[in-house]
Design a protein around this motif. Structure first.
Motif, short mmCIF file in Angstrom:
data_model
loop_
_atom_site.label_atom_id
_atom_site.label_comp_id
_atom_site.label_asym_id
_atom_site.label_seq_id
_atom_site.Cartn_x
_atom_site.Cartn_y
_atom_site.Cartn_z
N SER A 141 0.86 -1.18 0.00
CA SER A 141 0.00 0.00 0.00
C SER A 141 0.90 1.23 0.00
O SER A 141 2.07 1.16 0.42
CB SER A 141 -0.91 0.02 1.23
N HIS A 142 0.38 2.35 -0.46
CA HIS A 142 1.21 3.56 -0.43
C HIS A 142 0.33 4.79 -0.24
O HIS A 142 -0.88 4.78 -0.49
CB HIS A 142 2.05 3.69 -1.70
N ILE A 143 0.98 5.83 0.20
CA ILE A 143 0.35 7.14 0.32
C ILE A 143 1.16 8.08 -0.58
O ILE A 143 2.38 8.22 -0.39
CB ILE A 143 0.34 7.64 1.78
N PHE A 164 -2.56 3.28 8.75
CA PHE A 164 -2.04 3.55 7.40
C PHE A 164 -3.19 3.75 6.41
O PHE A 164 -3.19 4.71 5.62
CB PHE A 164 -1.13 2.40 6.93
N ALA A 165 -4.17 2.84 6.40
CA ALA A 165 -5.26 2.91 5.44
C ALA A 165 -6.08 4.18 5.63
O ALA A 165 -6.45 4.86 4.65
CB ALA A 165 -6.16 1.69 5.56
N ALA A 166 -6.36 4.53 6.89
CA ALA A 166 -7.14 5.74 7.15
C ALA A 166 -6.37 6.98 6.71
O ALA A 166 -6.93 7.92 6.15
CB ALA A 166 -7.47 5.82 8.63
N THR A 167 -5.06 6.98 6.94
CA THR A 167 -4.23 8.11 6.53
C THR A 167 -4.18 8.22 5.00
O THR A 167 -4.19 9.31 4.44
CB THR A 167 -2.80 7.97 7.10
N ALA A 168 -4.12 7.07 4.33
CA ALA A 168 -4.11 7.08 2.86
C ALA A 168 -5.41 7.66 2.32
O ALA A 168 -5.39 8.47 1.38
CB ALA A 168 -3.91 5.66 2.34
N ARG A 169 -6.52 7.28 2.93
CA ARG A 169 -7.81 7.81 2.47
C ARG A 169 -7.89 9.32 2.67
O ARG A 169 -8.49 10.04 1.87
CB ARG A 169 -8.95 7.10 3.19
N GLY A 177 -5.86 5.95 -3.17
CA GLY A 177 -6.16 6.57 -1.88
C GLY A 177 -7.50 6.17 -1.29
O GLY A 177 -7.57 5.74 -0.12
N PRO A 178 -8.59 6.28 -2.05
CA PRO A 178 -9.90 5.91 -1.50
C PRO A 178 -9.98 4.45 -1.05
O PRO A 178 -10.84 4.09 -0.25
CB PRO A 178 -10.85 6.18 -2.67
N ASN A 179 -9.06 3.62 -1.54
CA ASN A 179 -9.05 2.21 -1.17
C ASN A 179 -8.01 1.94 -0.08
O ASN A 179 -7.55 0.81 0.08
CB ASN A 179 -8.75 1.35 -2.40
N GLY A 180 -7.65 2.98 0.64
CA GLY A 180 -6.67 2.82 1.71
C GLY A 180 -5.25 2.68 1.21
O GLY A 180 -4.37 2.22 1.95
#
Length: 283
Positions: A141-143, A164-169, A177-180
């Motif tokens: 995953s990445h941001i 991590f997922a919430a921060t990516a969103r 991004g919307p997928n975490g």
């Protein structure tokens, strides 16, 4: 209808003696199905004519094709006979090219049939997928953010316990991004080099320092890692057969070229544009 398969009106059929086939007649390539002014048309001629039809016409009912092909061959014979045995140069050359192509095709078919054995397929499969097969695959995953400062701020958030997922969103500008930030599974070569290098250095569950690529700055998390698994033989049978056949044809051509006596005379002032001079083959 395709070119060469237009059914002409049944003109001059009175000149044709169609030969009825009795129930006892054995079907052979030489079985005569019609005579046009004494010139024979055989079942073999009809079979070849059907085999060379475009696929959509081969789907027609047999009774339609039989009558249509027979009528076509009869009409072509009548029209051919108008030439009184004369064969124009362009036709002679076309026939020579067609014979060359068909016989080359026969050789290719023989080569392919001889090399595509179960043993050869198994050998090719083992060579490609046996011990040692299984490249690394990654789930990451990445941001993605525009600047290094923003990436560092994101990394600090993650290091301090942010999800991590919430921060990516919330922060990521990338399409994931919307997928975490999830990118799913991918192998070597799927990502740009800088991103791939960073992923390969990570341990599962760890998050990278900011990484710059042409798309911006990334903070990457390696979710999981695995070895790719080999497909079953049946799944890649056609692919392997195609490669075996191609290799065999190329090898045979190399042998024939090496052993053959091939000459290319100096053509002097003749240039490539000569191919456009169709008048050279017209009489």
């Amino acid at each position: 209808m395709p070119k060469g398969f237009t059914f002409l009106p049944s003109l001059a059929l009175a000149l044709v003696l169609a030969l009825p086939v009795s129930a006892e007649t054995k079907a052979e390539a030489g079985t005569v199905v019609a005579r046009v002014n004494g010139e024979e048309i055989t079942l073999g001629h009809m079979i070849i004519a059907r085999a060379t039809l475009p696929q959509q016409y081969q789907q027609l009912p047999d009774e339609v094709l039989f009558e249509g092909i027979l009528d076509q061959l009869i009409q072509q014979t009548l029209l051919k006979q108008v030439q009184n045995g004369r064969t124009p140069l362009q036709v002679v050359l076309s026939l020579e090219n067609e014979e060359r192509s068909l016989l080359a095709g026969e050789t290719i078919d023989q080569i392919m049939a001889s090399v595509t054995t179960d043993e050869a397929l198994q050998t090719a499969y083992d060579a490609k997928y046996a011990d040692g097969f299984g490249e690394d695959e990654f789930n990451a995953s990445h941001i993605l953010v525009p600047s290094e400062d923003e990436a560092k701020a994101v990394k600090d958030l993650i290091d301090n316990g942010a999800d991590f997922a919430a921060t990516a969103r919330e922060k990521s500008t990338g399409p994931s991004g919307p997928n975490g930030g999830e990118l799913g599974w991918f192998g070597a070569g799927a990502m740009v080099p800088e991103f791939e290098a960073a992923v390969m250095e990570l341990e599962v569950g760890k998050v990278s320092v900011p990484v710059q690529t042409q798309f911006g700055w990334h903070v990457i998390k390696l979710n999981d890692k695995r070895k790719s698994t080999a497909p079953e033989l049946d799944e890649v049978r056609e692919e392997l057969a195609g490669q075996i056949q191609q290799d065999a044809i190329e090898a045979r051509l190399a042998d024939l070229t090496r052993d053959g006596n091939i000459e290319k005379p100096d053509l002097g002032g003749i240039g490539p544009d000569v191919l456009r001079q169709f008048e050279l083959v017209q009489e």
